[in-house]
Design an enzyme around this catalytic site. Structure first.
Site, mmCIF file in Angstrom:
data_model
loop_
_atom_site.group_PDB
_atom_site.id
_atom_site.type_symbol
_atom_site.label_atom_id
_atom_site.label_comp_id
_atom_site.label_asym_id
_atom_site.label_seq_id
_atom_site.Cartn_x
_atom_site.Cartn_y
_atom_site.Cartn_z
ATOM 1 N N LEU A 188 -13.018 2.104 1.028
ATOM 2 C CA LEU A 188 -14.301 1.510 1.433
ATOM 3 C C LEU A 188 -14.197 0.732 2.740
ATOM 4 O O LEU A 188 -15.111 0.748 3.559
ATOM 5 C CB LEU A 188 -14.816 0.588 0.322
ATOM 6 C CG LEU A 188 -15.094 1.284 -1.015
ATOM 7 C CD1 LEU A 188 -15.365 0.257 -2.099
ATOM 8 C CD2 LEU A 188 -16.263 2.235 -0.868
ATOM 9 N N GLN A 189 -13.049 0.053 2.958
ATOM 10 C CA GLN A 189 -12.926 -0.799 4.140
ATOM 11 C C GLN A 189 -12.859 0.014 5.438
ATOM 12 O O GLN A 189 -13.131 -0.507 6.511
ATOM 13 C CB GLN A 189 -11.699 -1.701 4.034
ATOM 14 C CG GLN A 189 -10.366 -0.973 4.021
ATOM 15 C CD GLN A 189 -9.284 -1.770 3.326
ATOM 16 O OE1 GLN A 189 -8.911 -2.808 3.794
ATOM 17 N NE2 GLN A 189 -8.782 -1.261 2.216
ATOM 18 N N MET B 217 -5.946 -3.265 3.236
ATOM 19 C CA MET B 217 -5.011 -2.333 3.909
ATOM 20 C C MET B 217 -4.398 -2.981 5.154
ATOM 21 O O MET B 217 -4.668 -4.133 5.472
ATOM 22 C CB MET B 217 -5.738 -1.063 4.318
ATOM 23 C CG MET B 217 -5.912 -0.059 3.212
ATOM 24 S SD MET B 217 -6.657 1.445 3.896
ATOM 25 C CE MET B 217 -6.653 2.501 2.460
ATOM 26 N N GLY C 64 -5.220 7.756 9.589
ATOM 27 C CA GLY C 64 -6.278 7.278 8.686
ATOM 28 C C GLY C 64 -7.604 7.182 9.413
ATOM 29 O O GLY C 64 -7.660 6.680 10.533
ATOM 30 N N ASN D 249 -0.474 4.605 15.960
ATOM 31 C CA ASN D 249 0.864 4.651 16.573
ATOM 32 C C ASN D 249 1.625 5.959 16.292
ATOM 33 O O ASN D 249 2.339 6.458 17.150
ATOM 34 C CB ASN D 249 1.716 3.420 16.210
ATOM 35 C CG ASN D 249 1.358 2.835 14.878
ATOM 36 O OD1 ASN D 249 0.854 3.540 14.014
ATOM 37 N ND2 ASN D 249 1.609 1.554 14.708
ATOM 38 N N THR E 4 -7.385 2.640 14.936
ATOM 39 C CA THR E 4 -6.796 2.319 13.635
ATOM 40 C C THR E 4 -7.388 1.023 13.107
ATOM 41 O O THR E 4 -7.542 0.050 13.865
ATOM 42 C CB THR E 4 -5.250 2.200 13.645
ATOM 43 O OG1 THR E 4 -4.837 1.606 12.409
ATOM 44 C CG2 THR E 4 -4.662 1.388 14.757
ATOM 45 N N ILE E 5 -7.710 1.034 11.830
ATOM 46 C CA ILE E 5 -8.204 -0.215 11.214
ATOM 47 C C ILE E 5 -7.081 -1.240 11.156
ATOM 48 O O ILE E 5 -7.316 -2.419 11.055
ATOM 49 C CB ILE E 5 -8.782 0.012 9.791
ATOM 50 C CG1 ILE E 5 -7.737 0.600 8.834
ATOM 51 C CG2 ILE E 5 -10.020 0.871 9.832
ATOM 52 C CD1 ILE E 5 -8.133 0.511 7.366
ATOM 53 N N ASP E 6 -5.825 -0.766 11.244
ATOM 54 C CA ASP E 6 -4.684 -1.687 11.122
ATOM 55 C C ASP E 6 -4.548 -2.605 12.346
ATOM 56 O O ASP E 6 -3.883 -3.631 12.280
ATOM 57 C CB ASP E 6 -3.373 -0.896 10.962
ATOM 58 C CG ASP E 6 -3.366 -0.063 9.697
ATOM 59 O OD1 ASP E 6 -4.293 -0.219 8.900
ATOM 60 O OD2 ASP E 6 -2.431 0.738 9.512
ATOM 61 N N ARG F 189 -0.974 -1.948 6.153
ATOM 62 C CA ARG F 189 0.464 -1.662 6.116
ATOM 63 C C ARG F 189 1.286 -2.905 6.456
ATOM 64 O O ARG F 189 1.142 -3.903 5.791
ATOM 65 C CB ARG F 189 0.769 -0.496 7.058
ATOM 66 C CG ARG F 189 1.984 0.289 6.635
ATOM 67 C CD ARG F 189 2.057 1.585 7.373
ATOM 68 N NE ARG F 189 1.346 2.645 6.675
ATOM 69 C CZ ARG F 189 0.854 3.719 7.242
ATOM 70 N NH1 ARG F 189 0.966 3.894 8.520
ATOM 71 N NH2 ARG F 189 0.263 4.638 6.522
#
Ligand code: F6P
Length: 415
Positions: free
Chosen positions: A301-302, A189, A12, A113, A141-143, A191
């Protein structure tokens, strides 16, 4: 560096991934790389020999500055799972023949990852076959769920977007009053990791109370208890705002989004597309409590909100790109660049490299002690961790009132 390097973007996109690309490009040139190739759509595109010479696109210092401010993946991305190194040798033979043809000394992959799984397999195959190309992962990653790094580039900017947008939503939600109250549910978001959803707490400051509740995927979600808590809140205030992670699950392990009308899409890594949690919960609350509800999904958007990117994030993203090239140039392979926090006050971070085998496919979740006991908020420790990562701004280059980006190459869209 004496030969060429190739860089790809995978997974992403984020508001900072192109800053890492800029860091890779600049450092590779400064260290003497002859050519810096870019894979179009990551390793999946490379297998079809889709690549370009980055110097055809990054020609001036202004281009580098624009690239740092351009969201999404300049080179295009992919979610592509390489087979095991003993499963399908032909794929590896093809890839390594392409690397030989391009005289590649270092292969840099900017991703999360799943993308580190690619670095792990390619570096293992190189060792097995005695191939000299070095493979280095560059985190993104934004996560924020990569192991062994304090945080990941991309997270700070997305967290800043979420904190800011939450504050604006909360401000708006008190304007109109409804007889049964207003319940706004905001889906974030991330996950199975709640780092991003927890960033909703950043909206809480002297001029804003922040969201009423924050639900992270690390804690089992109970819809009935949720309804009870919302009902109680509505007896005290006209507007309730709740942040929910896209990945919250009920006690039987089902994603809440699966309880409503959701997408059946599953990617190459077996990840289900998570969407519709807020809209499911909004209609649940509306049916059960009769309140007016609104579902907001930050969605794309985020991760694309580069107009509100964090300066700390964009600069760190640039530096991890440079550190990846340096690591490869110094002989490392099968490693990922990490960020190590060396001081809290003042905040300071430096880069290091860690074994990618300990990072690939792992998911680092929010520690339970950083979530309140009742599971409906994050603690002050969580906020203290994330706050330094959202500091500072990167002014967009505005043209005619709209931010200018570095134009994505047309080759990207060729089939
Ligand atoms: O991996 C990052 C991520 O942003 C997750 O938080 C989210 O579930 C997923 O990507 C969405 O990806 P896509 O755009 O492929 O649906």
């Amino acid at each position: 560096m004496k030969r060429n390097i190739i860089v790809g973007q995978s997974g992403g996109p984020t508001a900072a991934i192109n800053s890492s690309l800029a860091g890779v490009y600049r450092t590779a040139i400064d260290r003497g790389a002859k050519k810096v190739y870019g894979m179009l759509h990551g390793v999946q595109g490379l297998l079809n020999e889709h690549y370009l010479d980055l110097s055809d696109y990054i020609k001036t210092d202004l281009d580098v500055e624009l690239l740092k401010r351009t969201p999404a993946a300049f080179l295009g991305s992919c979610r592509f799972k390489l087979p095991g190194i003993h499963e399908d040798k032909a794929v590896y033979e093809k890839l390594f023949a392409i690397l030989d043809k391009l005289d590649i000394e270092a292969f840099i992959y900017i991703g999360g990852n799943d993308s580190m799984d690619t670095i792990k397999k390619l570096s293992d195959y190189a060792i097995l076959t005695g191939h000299s190309t070095r493979f280095i992962g560059c985190p993104k990653t934004i996560d924020n769920d990569l192991a062994l790094t304090d945080h990941t580039p991309g997270y700070g900017s997305a967290a800043k977007y979420i904190g800011t947008s939450m504050k604006e939503i909360i401000r708006d939600s008190f304007c109109l009053e409804y007889p049964q109250g207003l319940v706004t549910i905001v889906e974030v978001m991330g996950r199975n990791a709640g780092w991003l959803t927890g960033a909703a707490a950043l909206s809480k400051c002297e001029d804003c109370d922040g969201p009423d509740m924050i639900y992270l995927p690390e804690v089992v979600f109970d819809p009935e208890d949720f309804k009870k808590k919302v009902k109680q809140l509505l007896t005290k205030k006209p507007s309730v705002v709740v942040a929910v992670s896209e990945g919250i699950r009920t006690a039987d392990g089902r994603y809440v989004c699966e309880l409503g009308n959701t997408s059946d899409f599953v990617d190459a890594f077996g990840h289900k597309q998570l969407t519709g949690t807020a809209s499911y919960l909004a209609s649940f609350i509306s049916k059960e409590l009769g309140a007016k509800t609104r579902a907001i999904e930050f969605s794309t958007l985020q991760r694309a909100g580069s107009h509100i990117a964090s300066r700390v994030d964009i600069l760190e993203a640039y530096s991890v790109g440079g550190a990846a090239v340096k690591a490869a140039d110094e002989g490392d392979s099968g490693m990922m660049v990490t960020l190590q926090r060396t001081s809290e006050d003042p905040y300071q971070c430096q880069t290091a490299v860690k074994n990618v085998h300990k990072i690939a496919n792992d998911e680092k979740c929010v520690p339970r002690e950083w979530i309140t006991k009742d599971g409906t908020y994050v603690t002050d420790e969580f906020v203290a961790y994330v706050k330094p990562l959202i500091q500072g701004d990167v002014s967009p280059v505005m043209v005619d009132g709209i931010p200018r980006h570095l134009y994505t190459p047309k080759e990207l869209y060729k089939k």
